[in-house]
Scaffold this active site. Sequence first.
Site, PDB file in Angstrom:
ATOM      1  NE  ARG A  72      -4.031  -0.696   2.134  1.00  0.00           N
ATOM      2  CZ  ARG A  72      -3.994  -1.433   3.566  1.00  0.00           C
ATOM      3  NH1 ARG A  72      -3.778  -0.069   4.835  1.00  0.00           N
ATOM      4  NH2 ARG A  72      -4.423  -2.332   3.844  1.00  0.00           N
ATOM      5  NE  ARG A 105      -7.572   5.267   2.639  1.00  0.00           N
ATOM      6  CZ  ARG A 105      -8.243   4.543   3.252  1.00  0.00           C
ATOM      7  NH1 ARG A 105      -9.705   4.648   3.577  1.00  0.00           N
ATOM      8  NH2 ARG A 105      -8.250   2.975   3.861  1.00  0.00           N
ATOM      9  NE  ARG A 113     -11.066   6.514  -3.398  1.00  0.00           N
ATOM     10  CZ  ARG A 113     -12.327   6.920  -3.298  1.00  0.00           C
ATOM     11  NH1 ARG A 113     -13.061   8.299  -4.412  1.00  0.00           N
ATOM     12  NH2 ARG A 113     -13.165   6.519  -2.873  1.00  0.00           N
ATOM     13  CG  ASP A 134      -9.504  -3.554  -3.972  1.00  0.00           C
ATOM     14  OD1 ASP A 134      -9.223  -2.844  -3.355  1.00  0.00           O
ATOM     15  OD2 ASP A 134     -10.696  -4.422  -4.100  1.00  0.00           O
ATOM     16  CE1 TYR A 184     -13.927  -7.344   1.158  1.00  0.00           C
ATOM     17  CE2 TYR A 184     -11.943  -9.070   1.206  1.00  0.00           C
ATOM     18  CZ  TYR A 184     -12.385  -7.723   1.210  1.00  0.00           C
ATOM     19  OH  TYR A 184     -11.987  -6.744   2.417  1.00  0.00           O
TER      20      TYR A 184
END
Length: 662
Positions: free
Chosen positions: A328, A332, A341, A377, A454
């Site tokens: 990562r 962010r 973003r 992702d 998921y």
Amino acid sequence: MNFSGLRIASLESRRAEDMARLITKFGGEACVSPSMREVPIEPNRPAIDFAYRVITGEIPIVIFMTGVGFRYLLKSTEKHVDSQRFIDALSDITTIARGPKPASAMKQAGITATHRVPEPNTWRDLLRTIDEGIPVANQVVGIQEYGVTNTSLIAGLEARGAIPETVRVYGWEYPEDTGPLEENVKAIAKGERDILLLTSAHQVVNMLRMADSLNLTEALRDGLAQTAIVSIGPTTSDMLRESDIHVDMEPSHPKMGHLVSESAREATTLVEKRRTAYQAESTTRVSMTSSSDREPLTAIDDHPSQSSLFMMACRGEPTPRTPIWLMRQAGRYMQEYRSVRSQQTFLELCANPALCSEVMCTAVERLGVDAAIIFSDLLPILVPMGFDLEFVKGDGPVIHNPVRTASDIDRVKPLDNPQDLGFVYETVRQTRKDLPESIPLIGFAGAPFTLASYAIEGGGSKQYAATKQLMRANDGGWAALMDRLTDAIIVYLNEQIAAGAQCVQLFDSWAGCLSAADYTRFVLPWMQRIIAGVMPGVPLINFATGNPELLPLLRGDRRTVVGVDWRIDMTSAWKRIGHDISVQGNMDPTVLLTDPKTIRAAAKELLDQVGDRPGHIFNLGHGVMQMTPVENAIELVRAVQELSVREDFSGAPDDSDEQDDS
């Protein structure tokens, strides 16, 4: 039968005189040396905060690991917290005593433990007690520690959905007089002890610490290999095995009397078997400190990035310094990413190869890392397979049509048209084009268990109840879902490689909720299919989080690199995995929330654990956290690149100058 004059070493502390008398009574030459003493942590602000949080109801469950720890906790908080109020609060919540000693200490304070862990009081017994009726999901569970964090217990609690928070109330230091301990360590290292009796896991820790301070670590290990070792019980045995030290025997009950009498009865047999085993091991022993215990792999093509430090480490080649990249690393925490973003949804960004390349190349340039990973992702692969995926602000990924039964699997489509994910392959091509050629590019996919969880839960989960229900249903549904996911992942990764990725990584973010037995049965066969199905010779990083017990199961063929999370030290992790396999990791991401001095010290500690063994890629034990200052991430990269330089390296030239010129 008795010890018959054998030399019996013991590291007993509190009851050293009793131990010496017992050994002598049973005919042994007693070599008893206290190895540790309990030292309160004072002042202990975390303990005070812990007490306040119990009083205010923020911590509804507390585990007391030791009796002395309970007493030290009360003592370390009494000047700052109303003791009776704290005791009353503990009486009102769920408390778990790990055996009779903490239960007795609590009773003396007027508290009856809600639950008491039965003998032999190991962390496994503790978790079993919880499983028998203590709901911990989404609950903060306080743990009074006793020196060394039990990473397996922490992982087990997290796998059950708990939020574990530890508090240390005392540490284990050397005894005031270390002379007898030094003498015993030196004697064991020379092979002058026949049997070693151990009654505490911390005796093992301090024995190894003392050997290190005397520069006798290797000699001690060789001496221990010749010495019969008797452990008082499973907790101590776990620490021995964790430290790569054998255990020859445990008594029938974890008591000093049983330890001495039963080892005396079996002494002659124990010593003979140990010496026979040592002689056999000596003929086949391969040094674990040299680079000759593995043959480096060969690069599969002549792309310039194949000579990078990262690719060399993947192949097990010695490198002039340790390569580093961060999971990562484009995220962010970077203003540049937030600016991009803010203009589109996350899925829209993932579907825009030019922007994906931009944010990753920006991160690589700012951080100065040795490898890039495509920006994407885990979950878009599920969309062409028939799942309705949405990223909801505040909730993360949501799948609106999850599968829950075997009949639901019929609507899961195979990835018949790989180009349904063409935007990902274009991201690979664009990023490969925009990166300096010397920087390798990593593609990735979610591992089948994580994707399945998921798809079944409909999003993230703490307990994975629906997933495990389908997994154990024995109606063919689990196998059918894993088959389709596995086939899709193999195609997906090979398409990324064809588009220009030099390496691929599998992220198994949720595998830590499984035991090693369940992983072996319900996951490993499909992971082996993926490893076999990905293009031969391309390094594949297999990264799973949450349960160190899974590490030996993550190794595949020789090109597999095992990713390690922060819940275990790298020395122990690599021993579990096997030194013929490269590893990646494993600094705790929260270290990047501190300061440059702490970051540098943590980097050095990890690098010191690895030493000069080839095949290590420095990374975090998980992704960079959102609140991380960019400057701290840069500081970590610089620290690793400076501290890991090998002055005596005689291999290929360092490619860092080429990267700096790009």
